[in-house]
Write a protein that holds these residues in place. Structure first.
Motif, mmCIF file in Angstrom:
data_model
loop_
_atom_site.group_PDB
_atom_site.id
_atom_site.type_symbol
_atom_site.label_atom_id
_atom_site.label_comp_id
_atom_site.label_asym_id
_atom_site.label_seq_id
_atom_site.Cartn_x
_atom_site.Cartn_y
_atom_site.Cartn_z
ATOM 1 N N HIS B 83 -59.724 45.270 13.747
ATOM 2 C CA HIS B 83 -59.283 46.548 14.290
ATOM 3 C C HIS B 83 -57.759 46.661 14.373
ATOM 4 O O HIS B 83 -57.184 47.692 14.021
ATOM 5 C CB HIS B 83 -59.903 46.771 15.663
ATOM 6 C CG HIS B 83 -59.738 48.160 16.172
ATOM 7 N ND1 HIS B 83 -60.432 49.217 15.637
ATOM 8 C CD2 HIS B 83 -58.954 48.667 17.134
ATOM 9 C CE1 HIS B 83 -60.073 50.319 16.267
ATOM 10 N NE2 HIS B 83 -59.174 50.007 17.180
ATOM 11 N N GLY B 84 -57.110 45.591 14.834
ATOM 12 C CA GLY B 84 -55.651 45.611 14.917
ATOM 13 C C GLY B 84 -55.033 45.866 13.553
ATOM 14 O O GLY B 84 -54.006 46.543 13.425
ATOM 15 N N ALA B 132 -65.038 52.463 8.997
ATOM 16 C CA ALA B 132 -66.469 52.629 8.743
ATOM 17 C C ALA B 132 -66.885 51.821 7.516
ATOM 18 O O ALA B 132 -67.993 51.265 7.469
ATOM 19 C CB ALA B 132 -66.796 54.111 8.553
ATOM 20 N N THR B 133 -65.998 51.746 6.512
ATOM 21 C CA THR B 133 -66.311 50.961 5.315
ATOM 22 C C THR B 133 -66.428 49.482 5.666
ATOM 23 O O THR B 133 -67.322 48.787 5.182
ATOM 24 C CB THR B 133 -65.195 51.149 4.261
ATOM 25 O OG1 THR B 133 -64.889 52.528 4.187
ATOM 26 C CG2 THR B 133 -65.641 50.638 2.917
ATOM 27 N N TYR B 139 -70.315 44.121 8.441
ATOM 28 C CA TYR B 139 -71.040 43.923 9.696
ATOM 29 C C TYR B 139 -72.488 44.383 9.656
ATOM 30 O O TYR B 139 -73.341 43.827 10.328
ATOM 31 C CB TYR B 139 -70.343 44.643 10.859
ATOM 32 C CG TYR B 139 -68.870 44.353 11.002
ATOM 33 C CD1 TYR B 139 -68.364 43.097 10.642
ATOM 34 C CD2 TYR B 139 -67.991 45.294 11.502
ATOM 35 C CE1 TYR B 139 -67.015 42.819 10.761
ATOM 36 C CE2 TYR B 139 -66.643 45.025 11.625
ATOM 37 C CZ TYR B 139 -66.154 43.787 11.244
ATOM 38 O OH TYR B 139 -64.835 43.527 11.380
ATOM 39 N N LYS B 140 -72.762 45.420 8.859
ATOM 40 C CA LYS B 140 -74.072 46.040 8.946
ATOM 41 C C LYS B 140 -75.198 45.047 8.653
ATOM 42 O O LYS B 140 -76.163 44.944 9.391
ATOM 43 C CB LYS B 140 -74.139 47.223 7.988
ATOM 44 C CG LYS B 140 -75.352 48.099 8.255
ATOM 45 C CD LYS B 140 -75.405 49.290 7.345
ATOM 46 C CE LYS B 140 -76.717 50.020 7.569
ATOM 47 N NZ LYS B 140 -76.956 51.001 6.524
ATOM 48 N N ALA B 270 -70.501 56.382 13.252
ATOM 49 C CA ALA B 270 -69.643 57.343 13.960
ATOM 50 C C ALA B 270 -68.709 56.611 14.915
ATOM 51 O O ALA B 270 -67.528 56.958 15.038
ATOM 52 C CB ALA B 270 -70.508 58.342 14.722
ATOM 53 N N THR B 271 -69.227 55.578 15.565
ATOM 54 C CA THR B 271 -68.388 54.814 16.492
ATOM 55 C C THR B 271 -67.208 54.194 15.750
ATOM 56 O O THR B 271 -66.061 54.247 16.213
ATOM 57 C CB THR B 271 -69.215 53.685 17.141
ATOM 58 O OG1 THR B 271 -70.386 54.264 17.674
ATOM 59 C CG2 THR B 271 -68.434 52.995 18.222
ATOM 60 N N PHE B 272 -67.512 53.606 14.579
ATOM 61 C CA PHE B 272 -66.440 52.991 13.802
ATOM 62 C C PHE B 272 -65.462 54.057 13.282
ATOM 63 O O PHE B 272 -64.255 53.821 13.235
ATOM 64 C CB PHE B 272 -67.019 52.178 12.641
ATOM 65 C CG PHE B 272 -67.374 50.767 13.040
ATOM 66 C CD1 PHE B 272 -66.465 49.738 12.881
ATOM 67 C CD2 PHE B 272 -68.606 50.478 13.595
ATOM 68 C CE1 PHE B 272 -66.775 48.446 13.254
ATOM 69 C CE2 PHE B 272 -68.925 49.185 13.981
ATOM 70 C CZ PHE B 272 -68.013 48.167 13.807
ATOM 71 N N LEU B 273 -66.008 55.205 12.892
ATOM 72 C CA LEU B 273 -65.137 56.298 12.427
ATOM 73 C C LEU B 273 -64.159 56.708 13.523
ATOM 74 O O LEU B 273 -62.949 56.817 13.294
ATOM 75 C CB LEU B 273 -65.975 57.511 12.013
ATOM 76 C CG LEU B 273 -66.604 57.497 10.607
ATOM 77 C CD1 LEU B 273 -67.537 58.685 10.438
ATOM 78 C CD2 LEU B 273 -65.535 57.500 9.533
#
Lengths: 443, 371
Positions: B83-84, B132-133, B139-140, B270-273
């Motif tokens: 994320h960073g 999201a990618t 992760y998915k 959506a959360t990741f977006l």
């Protein structure tokens, strides 16, 4: 499911490893040096085939260990280029063609730290110690890294270590406040570390005098808490006290912080409610020096109002590019030696040759890289001339220390018993129009 | 019952006083010399306000990045180490947009404002899609794997993106100001807000006319306003909208949410977006505020934001904001009144202390209910 998972994981791990490996060399040039010797070696073999008599008796390997992932790359890349240039001049051959030279540029930085990494430097030193074909270890760039590898290489032969850039005094000279520390770097009792650059007991002293000569009476000192940065800052502080320059404060900074606005706000009133006349920073460019300068200018004004002076670690174009030409205008940095224009003829020739091959040269450390390789080659030649065995590490190391009145690109100089150079010139540079310009040479 | 509670409090009180005693004893070594601090506050009380402004601005950026950590953790209990670095991509994206549109050289206020808004939008979109990618790629598939597996792939993604940043910073044809010193060195993110304000004939320091020795620049103000807007928006989104409700449901119990017909995959995407978009916005803000673009900047920002998320209670959106501001303020006051050398130690010591007394963070964790 589990198998697929495992496969996916291993692919990911592999992919990231490959990318990290590429990334380390992203500033693509880093990869080139590793390959270049191999490429240049090919033609080197041809003459061997045609001139049958001068058959190579073996290969001598020289490695360099410098941080090549991080801002210091700007400096280290020119050092590596210069070392290769020196080798090309002798066609990668020594002792009248009896031995081939193989050169590898190792990286002692990691992507995880963005600067030299203690783990990688230790690994490099151990790798070199374990490879008997290596007869000289050129490096390191950072004094903190040298502290780790000197004892390892000292017990491996000793393997001669020649640094183009370490300036921490304690690596060679015993500090009276820290008895025994310097000796502890050399467990075998034989010195095996030399450097072609003047140490910070000179740089810090000259810098304090220089700051005073700029008309400053008060100074705030910041350092990056590393062996090199804190070392030079401490010498500066000690000298300042002697020459009547008031040190308002001396602090270590967090070299990875996002900004230094709060710190600069504090400094802006530290001198009895006003800003000090000058700020001296003991650090390398990797330690966020550009950000420090940016926040200093934002809070306290330009470098005319409050002078910004640093050591050789920030005398690189990367420092100016990181801060922006406007912000960096008027910042000072010192480097051991004389400016390119004042180098002796052989030094001038180096600059010309370098620029012909790699383009414009502004980084002062390049010539030290060239000189380091020259010293290594000279030691090998001396051993051969005396009928010694150039594959023997201890013999090579003794030959390095025996070098006197060396006529190199930096001038004519000698190593003393500690492994320090006899050259003590220090040149100050100031940023003008986005470039460093020499302002004068001091002793 | 009443009695045990009292006893418990007594014990806590004893521990607290012991800690206080140790702090007062050892404090002066790290510069926590209270008389000296009181003296410097007295000598220059306005500086206290100044440190507060700096702390809040820095905290705002940390808080926005922390939101991404906390949302993802709340929903799939993964620390998204990349994320960073998504935030770092946000910095580079906005800088590239500003350069390509010619905004960097412009002195025309209209053009600068347009360029900045465009940079904000593109940075948000790029980072949202990137985040999201990453989820889809790394992760998915590991959603039901042991929790260490996605953690390691997150570290891998972080390295990959850092190296993309390294390459990006070497592309001088894209952004001429990157110069010829390669991708590893820090790059300038020009002070567009300063240019904008000067071109309109205003002082960059909003308090310049007040005569006070205080600096509240347009940068500080904009960072704070933008941060508060984004945070309020996110809070309302999660509390009031259908998708927000679905997110909360998924966070509480993934299987139950699935049974109720919630499209889990979409909710997680959506959360990741949203998290990525916030990181993109934070990227532009940080670029404008600190004027630096650096491939390595995501690492420290990520560490601080993750700390902020844990401090406030991981999974808790309000907590992440509180944690972010707290860390920004702590760092600023530590730099200002203690020794800058100890700032990091102080931030983490505070984290340890708070977690000792409130193991779930200041406002409590909000993650899935465990069976």
């Amino acid at each position: 499911m589990n198998k697929r998972l495992l496969a996916l994981l291993s692919v990911l791990v592999l992919a990231s490893m490959v990318l990290v490996a590429c990334g380390g060399g992203t500033p693509v040039a880093t990869e080139a040096p590793a390959e270049e010797p191999a490429m240049t070696e090919a033609p080197a073999e041809e003459p061997a085939a045609t001139e049958a008599p001068a058959e190579a008796m073996g290969t001598l390997k020289i490695v360099s260990s410098l941080p090549m992932t991080g801002s210091s790359l700007t400096q280290t890349q020119t050092i590596v280029n210069a070392m290769q240039l020196r080798l090309e001049q002798v066609d990668y051959k020594v002792c009248g063609g009896s031995y081939d030279i193989e050169y590898e540029a190792w990286d002692d930085a990691s992507a995880a730290l963005g600067q030299w990494d203690p783990a990688v430097e230790t690994e490099n030193a151990n790798k070199a110690a374990a490879d008997p074909s290596i007869i000289a270890y050129l490096g390191t760039f950072n004094s903190g890294a040298a502290k780790l590898s000197i004892p390892i290489l000292n017990q491996a032969g000793p393997l001669a270590m020649i640094s183009p850039a370490n300036t921490n005094p304690g690596l060679t000279k015993a500090d009276k406040d820290l008895p025994g520390v310097t000796d502890s770097y050399y467990p075998t009792g034989t010195r095996s570390y030399t450097r072609v650059v003047a140490a910070d007991d000179i740089q810090g002293k000259v810098a304090a005098n220089f700051v005073k000569s700029l008309g400053a009476t008060t100074v705030y000192i910041l350092d990056d808490q590393q062996l090199y940065g804190k070392g030079v800052a401490d010498v500066f502080e000690a000298t300042a006290a002697e020459i009547g320059l008031t040190v308002v404060g001396h602090e270590g900074i967090d070299p990875k912080a996002a900004d230094y606005k709060a710190l600069m706000t504090k400094i802006s009133t530290s001198n009895g409610g006003a800003a000090p006349d000058a700020i001296y920073v003991g650090m390398v460019v990797d330690s966020n020096a550009s950000q420090l300068l940016k926040d200093k200018v934002a809070i306290m004004g330009d470098n005319e109002t409050v002078k910004f002076v640093g050591p050789d670690g920030i005398q690189t174009q990367a420092f100016i590019d990181g801060a922006g030409a406007d912000v960096a205008e008027g910042a000072y940095a010192s480097v051991a030696g004389v400016p390119f224009a004042e180098l002796p003829a052989s030094g001038q020739q180096f600059v010309t040759d370098y620029e012909a091959k790699y383009g414009p040269l502004t980084e002062p450390y390049s010539v030290y890289g060239y000189e380091t390789m020259s010293v290594a080659l000279r030691a090998i030649e001396d051993v051969c001339a005396a009928g010694g065995d150039p594959t023997d590490r201890a013999t090579i190391n003794a030959a390095v220390f025996a070098i006197k009145d060396f006529d190199g690109a930096l001038g004519t100089w000698s190593f003393d018993a500690n492994g320090d150079t006899s050259l003590t010139d220090m040149t100050f540079y100031v940023v003008k129009g986005g470039k460093y310009e020499a302002v004068g040479t001091f002793k | 019952m009443e009695n045990t509670k009292k006893k418990f409090n007594l014990r806590r009180f004893a521990i607290a006083s012991a800690v206080l005693y140790i702090v007062l004893l050892i404090g002066p070594i790290v510069g926590l010399d209270i008389p000296v601090i009181v003296e410097s506050v007295k000598a220059n009380p306005l500086q206290l306000v100044q440190f507060f402004i700096i702390g809040i601005s820095n905290g705002a950026i940390i808080a926005i990045i922390a939101l991404g950590y906390t949302m993802v953790y709340g929903i799939i209990e993964l620390i998204n180490f990349a994320h960073g670095d998504v935030y770092m991509v946000g910095v580079f994206t906005s800088l590239t947009v500003l350069s390509v549109t010619g905004t960097l050289e412009s002195k025309d206020p209209g053009k600068i404002v347009f360029g900045l808004i465009l940079a904000l939008v593109i940075a948000i979109v790029v980072c949202a899609v990137l985040n999201a990618t990453i989820e889809r790629l790394a992760y998915k598939r590991l959603r039901n794997a042991p929790r260490l597996a996605p953690l390691i792939s997150a570290i891998g993604m972080s390295f990959i993106i850092e190296n993309v940043g390294l390459m990006w910073a070497a592309q001088a044809w894209l952004v001429p100001s990157f110069g010829t010193t390669g991708g590893a060195s820090q790059k300038v993110f020009p002070d567009m807000l300063g240019v904008l304000f000067t071109s309109m004939g205003w002082d960059v320091n909003l308090l310049a006319s007040s005569g006070l020795a205080l600096r509240l620049t347009i940068k500080d103000l904009l960072v704070i306003i933008l941060a508060v807007t984004l945070m309020t928006g996110l809070y309302l989104f999660v509390q009031r909208t259908r998708l927000g409700k679905a997110m909360r449901a998924t966070a509480q119990n993934r299987d139950a949410a699935k049974m109720l017909g919630i499209d889990i995959d979409w909710v997680i995407t959506a959360t990741f977006l949203i998290g990525g978009g916030l990181a993109g916005a934070a990227g532009l803000m940080a670029g404008l505020y600190n004027n630096t673009a650096w491939w390595f900047m995501g690492f420290r920002a990520g560490l601080q934001s993750f700390t902020a998320a844990v401090l406030g209670g991981i999974g808790n959106i309000t907590g992440a904001m509180l944690g972010g501001f707290l860390i920004g303020l702590l760092a600023s006051f530590s730099d200002g009144y203690l020794n800058a050398r100890w700032t990091n130690a102080l931030v983490f010591a505070t984290l340890v202390l708070i977690l000792l007394f409130r193991p779930t963070g200041l406002l409590g964790e909000q993650t899935g209910q465990k069976a």
